[in-house]
Write a protein that holds these residues in place. Structure first.
Motif, PDB file in Angstrom:
ATOM      1  N   MET A 143       0.841  -1.181   0.000  1.00 30.53           N
ATOM      2  CA  MET A 143       0.000   0.000   0.000  1.00 30.53           C
ATOM      3  C   MET A 143       0.888   1.247   0.000  1.00 30.53           C
ATOM      4  O   MET A 143       1.889   1.309   0.691  1.00 30.53           O
ATOM      5  N   SER A 144       0.475   2.235  -0.759  1.00 28.78           N
ATOM      6  CA  SER A 144       1.231   3.480  -0.895  1.00 28.78           C
ATOM      7  C   SER A 144       0.804   4.493   0.156  1.00 28.78           C
ATOM      8  O   SER A 144      -0.312   4.459   0.660  1.00 28.78           O
ATOM      9  N   THR A 145       1.719   5.415   0.443  1.00 25.08           N
ATOM     10  CA  THR A 145       1.407   6.517   1.349  1.00 25.08           C
ATOM     11  C   THR A 145       1.589   7.832   0.594  1.00 25.08           C
ATOM     12  O   THR A 145       2.632   8.067  -0.018  1.00 25.08           O
ATOM     13  N   ILE A 146       0.557   8.650   0.653  1.00 26.67           N
ATOM     14  CA  ILE A 146       0.555   9.966   0.019  1.00 26.67           C
ATOM     15  C   ILE A 146       0.602  11.017   1.112  1.00 26.67           C
ATOM     16  O   ILE A 146      -0.190  10.979   2.062  1.00 26.67           O
ATOM     17  N   LEU A 147       1.531  11.960   0.979  1.00 24.02           N
ATOM     18  CA  LEU A 147       1.590  13.099   1.891  1.00 24.02           C
ATOM     19  C   LEU A 147       0.948  14.284   1.190  1.00 24.02           C
ATOM     20  O   LEU A 147       1.418  14.727   0.135  1.00 24.02           O
ATOM     21  N   LEU A 148      -0.102  14.801   1.771  1.00 21.21           N
ATOM     22  CA  LEU A 148      -0.824  15.947   1.246  1.00 21.21           C
ATOM     23  C   LEU A 148      -0.373  17.176   2.027  1.00 21.21           C
ATOM     24  O   LEU A 148      -0.689  17.319   3.211  1.00 21.21           O
ATOM     25  N   VAL A 149       0.427  18.027   1.385  1.00 21.00           N
ATOM     26  CA  VAL A 149       0.932  19.236   2.034  1.00 21.00           C
ATOM     27  C   VAL A 149       0.057  20.394   1.562  1.00 21.00           C
ATOM     28  O   VAL A 149       0.204  20.892   0.452  1.00 21.00           O
ATOM     29  N   GLU A 150      -0.873  20.759   2.411  1.00 17.22           N
ATOM     30  CA  GLU A 150      -1.911  21.741   2.051  1.00 17.22           C
ATOM     31  C   GLU A 150      -2.377  22.432   3.326  1.00 17.22           C
ATOM     32  O   GLU A 150      -2.755  21.753   4.284  1.00 17.22           O
ATOM     33  N   ASP A 151      -2.371  23.757   3.341  1.00 17.21           N
ATOM     34  CA  ASP A 151      -2.755  24.480   4.547  1.00 17.21           C
ATOM     35  C   ASP A 151      -4.257  24.743   4.646  1.00 17.21           C
ATOM     36  O   ASP A 151      -4.762  25.022   5.734  1.00 17.21           O
ATOM     37  N   GLU A 152      -4.982  24.634   3.557  1.00 18.56           N
ATOM     38  CA  GLU A 152      -6.429  24.873   3.576  1.00 18.56           C
ATOM     39  C   GLU A 152      -7.184  23.593   3.937  1.00 18.56           C
ATOM     40  O   GLU A 152      -7.126  22.596   3.207  1.00 18.56           O
ATOM     41  N   GLU A 153      -7.908  23.643   5.058  1.00 21.61           N
ATOM     42  CA  GLU A 153      -8.619  22.458   5.543  1.00 21.61           C
ATOM     43  C   GLU A 153      -9.625  21.928   4.528  1.00 21.61           C
ATOM     44  O   GLU A 153      -9.724  20.713   4.319  1.00 21.61           O
ATOM     45  N   LEU A 154     -10.366  22.803   3.877  1.00 23.88           N
ATOM     46  CA  LEU A 154     -11.357  22.368   2.896  1.00 23.88           C
ATOM     47  C   LEU A 154     -10.682  21.608   1.756  1.00 23.88           C
ATOM     48  O   LEU A 154     -11.181  20.560   1.323  1.00 23.88           O
ATOM     49  N   ASN A 155      -9.551  22.095   1.280  1.00 21.45           N
ATOM     50  CA  ASN A 155      -8.822  21.403   0.207  1.00 21.45           C
ATOM     51  C   ASN A 155      -8.355  20.028   0.661  1.00 21.45           C
ATOM     52  O   ASN A 155      -8.437  19.056  -0.099  1.00 21.45           O
ATOM     53  N   ARG A 156      -7.858  19.922   1.890  1.00 20.71           N
ATOM     54  CA  ARG A 156      -7.420  18.610   2.404  1.00 20.71           C
ATOM     55  C   ARG A 156      -8.599  17.640   2.457  1.00 20.71           C
ATOM     56  O   ARG A 156      -8.482  16.486   2.047  1.00 20.71           O
ATOM     57  N   THR A 157      -9.724  18.119   2.950  1.00 25.79           N
ATOM     58  CA  THR A 157     -10.913  17.275   3.061  1.00 25.79           C
ATOM     59  C   THR A 157     -11.379  16.807   1.684  1.00 25.79           C
ATOM     60  O   THR A 157     -11.702  15.621   1.496  1.00 25.79           O
ATOM     61  N   LEU A 158     -11.407  17.719   0.717  1.00 26.75           N
ATOM     62  CA  LEU A 158     -11.858  17.363  -0.637  1.00 26.75           C
ATOM     63  C   LEU A 158     -10.923  16.347  -1.293  1.00 26.75           C
ATOM     64  O   LEU A 158     -11.387  15.372  -1.904  1.00 26.75           O
ATOM     65  N   VAL A 159      -9.631  16.549  -1.174  1.00 26.15           N
ATOM     66  CA  VAL A 159      -8.676  15.607  -1.779  1.00 26.15           C
ATOM     67  C   VAL A 159      -8.853  14.224  -1.176  1.00 26.15           C
ATOM     68  O   VAL A 159      -8.929  13.221  -1.894  1.00 26.15           O
ATOM     69  N   LYS A 160      -8.947  14.142   0.128  1.00 24.65           N
ATOM     70  CA  LYS A 160      -9.126  12.838   0.782  1.00 24.65           C
ATOM     71  C   LYS A 160     -10.419  12.171   0.324  1.00 24.65           C
ATOM     72  O   LYS A 160     -10.443  10.959   0.083  1.00 24.65           O
ATOM     73  N   ALA A 161     -11.492  12.936   0.197  1.00 26.87           N
ATOM     74  CA  ALA A 161     -12.772  12.373  -0.247  1.00 26.87           C
ATOM     75  C   ALA A 161     -12.673  11.859  -1.674  1.00 26.87           C
ATOM     76  O   ALA A 161     -13.155  10.756  -1.985  1.00 26.87           O
ATOM     77  N   VAL A 162     -12.043  12.626  -2.548  1.00 26.54           N
ATOM     78  CA  VAL A 162     -11.895  12.208  -3.947  1.00 26.54           C
ATOM     79  C   VAL A 162     -11.075  10.924  -4.031  1.00 26.54           C
ATOM     80  O   VAL A 162     -11.446   9.976  -4.733  1.00 26.54           O
ATOM     81  N   LEU A 163      -9.968  10.876  -3.321  1.00 23.12           N
ATOM     82  CA  LEU A 163      -9.103   9.689  -3.400  1.00 23.12           C
ATOM     83  C   LEU A 163      -9.789   8.455  -2.830  1.00 23.12           C
ATOM     84  O   LEU A 163      -9.639   7.359  -3.368  1.00 23.12           O
ATOM     85  N   SER A 164     -10.562   8.622  -1.768  1.00 19.33           N
ATOM     86  CA  SER A 164     -11.233   7.469  -1.147  1.00 19.33           C
ATOM     87  C   SER A 164     -12.317   6.878  -2.041  1.00 19.33           C
ATOM     88  O   SER A 164     -12.721   5.738  -1.847  1.00 19.33           O
ATOM     89  N   ARG A 165     -12.756   7.644  -3.038  1.00 21.98           N
ATOM     90  CA  ARG A 165     -13.811   7.172  -3.952  1.00 21.98           C
ATOM     91  C   ARG A 165     -13.278   6.777  -5.328  1.00 21.98           C
ATOM     92  O   ARG A 165     -14.049   6.474  -6.232  1.00 21.98           O
ATOM     93  N   SER A 166     -11.968   6.755  -5.466  1.00 19.75           N
ATOM     94  CA  SER A 166     -11.366   6.447  -6.762  1.00 19.75           C
ATOM     95  C   SER A 166     -11.667   5.020  -7.195  1.00 19.75           C
ATOM     96  O   SER A 166     -11.691   4.096  -6.378  1.00 19.75           O
ATOM     97  N   ALA A 167     -11.867   4.836  -8.488  1.00 16.18           N
ATOM     98  CA  ALA A 167     -12.052   3.489  -9.041  1.00 16.18           C
ATOM     99  C   ALA A 167     -10.719   2.747  -9.107  1.00 16.18           C
ATOM    100  O   ALA A 167     -10.699   1.517  -9.178  1.00 16.18           O
ATOM    101  N   ASP A 168      -9.612   3.473  -9.074  1.00 18.79           N
ATOM    102  CA  ASP A 168      -8.283   2.859  -9.114  1.00 18.79           C
ATOM    103  C   ASP A 168      -7.940   2.378  -7.705  1.00 18.79           C
ATOM    104  O   ASP A 168      -7.805   3.185  -6.783  1.00 18.79           O
ATOM    105  N   PRO A 169      -7.787   1.070  -7.500  1.00 17.97           N
ATOM    106  CA  PRO A 169      -7.546   0.563  -6.149  1.00 17.97           C
ATOM    107  C   PRO A 169      -6.235   1.055  -5.538  1.00 17.97           C
ATOM    108  O   PRO A 169      -6.153   1.215  -4.313  1.00 17.97           O
ATOM    109  N   VAL A 170      -5.234   1.312  -6.336  1.00 16.23           N
ATOM    110  CA  VAL A 170      -3.965   1.810  -5.792  1.00 16.23           C
ATOM    111  C   VAL A 170      -4.167   3.198  -5.189  1.00 16.23           C
ATOM    112  O   VAL A 170      -3.648   3.514  -4.124  1.00 16.23           O
TER     113      VAL A 170
END
Length: 126
Positions: free
Chosen positions: A1-28
């Motif tokens: 399993m891979s680890t992604i570091l999200l370096v982002e100071d805006e909380e809304l942007n962090r939340t959106l990125v995590k939501a998008v990635l968790s719903r990806s069709a790509d299992p990786v």
């Protein structure tokens, strides 16, 4: 399993990125562990403590420019994670500066969810 570091100071942007990635069709992408940092200092701490495969690196952070971190990683003897610059600064010279600093890719803000997933998948899938 891979680890992604999200370096982002805006909380809304962090939340959106995590939501998008968790719903990806790509299992990786979907199964990657996402950790975050809200500053360069916090990112350095995460990189020292965890094995990071890919960094989504915002350029404008409270304690400096993300390109500083990209340069540090490029100049280090340690294995370098893939670094994707993520910024609203989309002029050609901004893209060139990111690549010169050691970023492996560049993603313009705002971006479509599909572009974010495709960029990550391109770098994490063997």
């Amino acid at each position: 399993m891979s680890t992604i570091l999200l370096v982002e100071d805006e909380e809304l942007n962090r939340t959106l990125v995590k939501a998008v990635l968790s719903r990806s069709a790509d299992p990786v992408v979907r199964d990657a562990t996402v950790v975050d940092a809200i500053s360069l200092a916090a990112a350095r701490t995460r990189i020292a403590a965890d094995h990071i495969d890919l960094i989504l690196l915002d350029m404008n952070l409270p304690d400096g420019n993300g390109l500083t971190l990209a340069r540090e990683l490029s100049e280090s003897d340690a294995p370098k994670p893939t670094v994707v610059a993520v910024t609203a600064s989309v002029l050609p010279q901004d893209r060139a500066a990111a690549l010169e600093a050691g970023c492996d890719d560049f993603l313009d803000k705002p971006y479509a969810a599909a572009d974010l997933i495709a960029t990550i998948a391109r770098h994490l899938n063997p």
